[in-house]
Write a protein that holds these residues in place. Sequence first.
Motif, mmCIF file in Angstrom:
data_model
loop_
_atom_site.group_PDB
_atom_site.id
_atom_site.type_symbol
_atom_site.label_atom_id
_atom_site.label_comp_id
_atom_site.label_asym_id
_atom_site.label_seq_id
_atom_site.Cartn_x
_atom_site.Cartn_y
_atom_site.Cartn_z
ATOM 1 N N LEU A 1 38.643 34.721 44.267
ATOM 2 C CA LEU A 1 39.602 35.372 45.157
ATOM 3 C C LEU A 1 40.255 34.373 46.105
ATOM 4 O O LEU A 1 41.442 34.491 46.418
ATOM 5 N N ASP A 2 39.495 33.392 46.567
ATOM 6 C CA ASP A 2 40.079 32.344 47.416
ATOM 7 C C ASP A 2 41.147 31.563 46.653
ATOM 8 O O ASP A 2 42.177 31.199 47.213
ATOM 9 N N GLU A 3 40.902 31.310 45.387
ATOM 10 C CA GLU A 3 41.872 30.598 44.556
ATOM 11 C C GLU A 3 43.149 31.430 44.386
ATOM 12 O O GLU A 3 44.262 30.910 44.499
ATOM 13 N N LEU A 4 42.979 32.713 44.140
ATOM 14 C CA LEU A 4 44.145 33.586 43.967
ATOM 15 C C LEU A 4 44.862 33.852 45.284
ATOM 16 O O LEU A 4 46.066 34.116 45.291
ATOM 17 N N SER A 5 44.138 33.777 46.395
ATOM 18 C CA SER A 5 44.728 34.111 47.698
ATOM 19 C C SER A 5 45.844 33.139 48.089
ATOM 20 O O SER A 5 46.656 33.464 48.952
ATOM 21 N N LYS A 6 45.904 31.989 47.458
ATOM 22 C CA LYS A 6 46.992 31.040 47.721
ATOM 23 C C LYS A 6 48.352 31.639 47.366
ATOM 24 O O LYS A 6 49.378 31.195 47.857
ATOM 25 N N HIS A 7 48.333 32.654 46.503
ATOM 26 C CA HIS A 7 49.569 33.269 46.021
ATOM 27 C C HIS A 7 49.828 34.640 46.638
ATOM 28 O O HIS A 7 50.794 35.301 46.245
ATOM 29 N N PHE A 8 48.984 35.079 47.576
ATOM 30 C CA PHE A 8 49.142 36.414 48.166
ATOM 31 C C PHE A 8 50.421 36.488 48.997
ATOM 32 O O PHE A 8 50.691 35.622 49.818
ATOM 33 N N LYS A 9 51.186 37.546 48.778
ATOM 34 C CA LYS A 9 52.384 37.801 49.567
ATOM 35 C C LYS A 9 52.114 38.854 50.640
ATOM 36 O O LYS A 9 52.865 38.969 51.600
ATOM 37 N N ARG A 10 51.049 39.627 50.470
ATOM 38 C CA ARG A 10 50.711 40.683 51.431
ATOM 39 C C ARG A 10 49.268 40.509 51.887
ATOM 40 O O ARG A 10 48.440 39.969 51.161
ATOM 41 N N ASN A 11 48.992 41.019 53.091
ATOM 42 C CA ASN A 11 47.628 40.991 53.610
ATOM 43 C C ASN A 11 46.770 41.986 52.839
ATOM 44 O O ASN A 11 47.235 43.063 52.463
ATOM 45 N N VAL A 12 45.508 41.618 52.632
ATOM 46 C CA VAL A 12 44.603 42.493 51.896
ATOM 47 C C VAL A 12 43.167 42.204 52.318
ATOM 48 O O VAL A 12 42.846 41.091 52.736
ATOM 49 N N VAL A 13 42.302 43.225 52.212
ATOM 50 C CA VAL A 13 40.884 43.063 52.524
ATOM 51 C C VAL A 13 40.086 43.285 51.241
ATOM 52 O O VAL A 13 40.219 44.313 50.586
ATOM 53 N N PHE A 14 39.279 42.287 50.884
ATOM 54 C CA PHE A 14 38.353 42.389 49.753
ATOM 55 C C PHE A 14 36.961 42.070 50.261
ATOM 56 O O PHE A 14 36.733 41.004 50.826
ATOM 57 N N LYS A 15 36.023 42.979 50.052
ATOM 58 C CA LYS A 15 34.612 42.729 50.389
ATOM 59 C C LYS A 15 34.440 42.142 51.792
ATOM 60 O O LYS A 15 33.845 41.090 51.967
ATOM 61 N N ASN A 16 34.983 42.808 52.787
ATOM 62 C CA ASN A 16 34.861 42.405 54.193
ATOM 63 C C ASN A 16 35.521 41.066 54.511
ATOM 64 O O ASN A 16 35.190 40.438 55.507
ATOM 65 N N THR A 17 36.417 40.599 53.674
ATOM 66 C CA THR A 17 37.167 39.377 53.931
ATOM 67 C C THR A 17 38.648 39.722 53.982
ATOM 68 O O THR A 17 39.172 40.332 53.047
ATOM 69 N N MET A 18 39.293 39.330 55.065
ATOM 70 C CA MET A 18 40.727 39.574 55.220
ATOM 71 C C MET A 18 41.494 38.352 54.730
ATOM 72 O O MET A 18 41.280 37.238 55.211
ATOM 73 N N TYR A 19 42.349 38.568 53.749
ATOM 74 C CA TYR A 19 43.211 37.508 53.235
ATOM 75 C C TYR A 19 44.614 37.746 53.784
ATOM 76 O O TYR A 19 45.137 38.856 53.696
ATOM 77 N N GLY B 1 48.529 37.232 53.656
ATOM 78 C CA GLY B 1 49.598 36.904 52.734
ATOM 79 C C GLY B 1 50.769 36.260 53.446
ATOM 80 O O GLY B 1 50.914 36.390 54.665
ATOM 81 N N HIS B 2 51.594 35.587 52.682
ATOM 82 C CA HIS B 2 52.789 34.936 53.221
ATOM 83 C C HIS B 2 53.964 35.272 52.317
ATOM 84 O O HIS B 2 53.921 35.003 51.114
ATOM 85 N N LEU B 3 54.994 35.845 52.900
ATOM 86 C CA LEU B 3 56.150 36.264 52.112
ATOM 87 C C LEU B 3 56.900 35.101 51.473
ATOM 88 O O LEU B 3 57.604 35.283 50.484
ATOM 89 N N ASP B 4 56.732 33.908 52.026
ATOM 90 C CA ASP B 4 57.471 32.768 51.497
ATOM 91 C C ASP B 4 56.772 32.056 50.341
ATOM 92 O O ASP B 4 57.301 31.084 49.805
ATOM 93 N N THR B 5 55.605 32.525 49.917
ATOM 94 C CA THR B 5 54.939 31.906 48.769
ATOM 95 C C THR B 5 55.720 32.228 47.490
ATOM 96 O O THR B 5 56.258 33.322 47.353
#
Length: 126
Positions: A31-49, A51-55
């Motif tokens: 999930l940390d590897e995929l989070s580099k590409h997140f455009k929106r904020n999301v919570v997985f298993k008590n971890t808040m990732y 997102g950045h719209l400019d990715t």
Amino acid sequence: MIYRINYIISKPVKDICEDACLHGLNSKRVLDELSKHFKRNVVFKNTMYVGHLDTPSVQRLSVSSHTERIGIRFKSQDYENICTLAHALNVTPSRATALLLEASIKDHDFINPYLEKHLAQNSTRC
């Protein structure tokens, strides 16, 4: 890569893909590897990732050189998690599954124990 695993352990491709995706959904490393590409904020298993719209979008990004359609059946909760991942990545659930599958297969915390477990099971049958 999946078909190589299928050949080695003689397990259906659908099952290998499902196991890899479930590992990825439960793995902080994947999930940390995929989070580099997140455009929106999301919570997985008590971890808040965050997102950045400019990715750059990963919707059209090539997963690997050779792709093939594989039908995978997920339980309802697992499918919801994949949809959440897709929302964070701003892609379709099938694209999120492809990205998750690729990241999971490359994760040595999944592939090494998975092969060892199935090879041990196959050697005891002989």
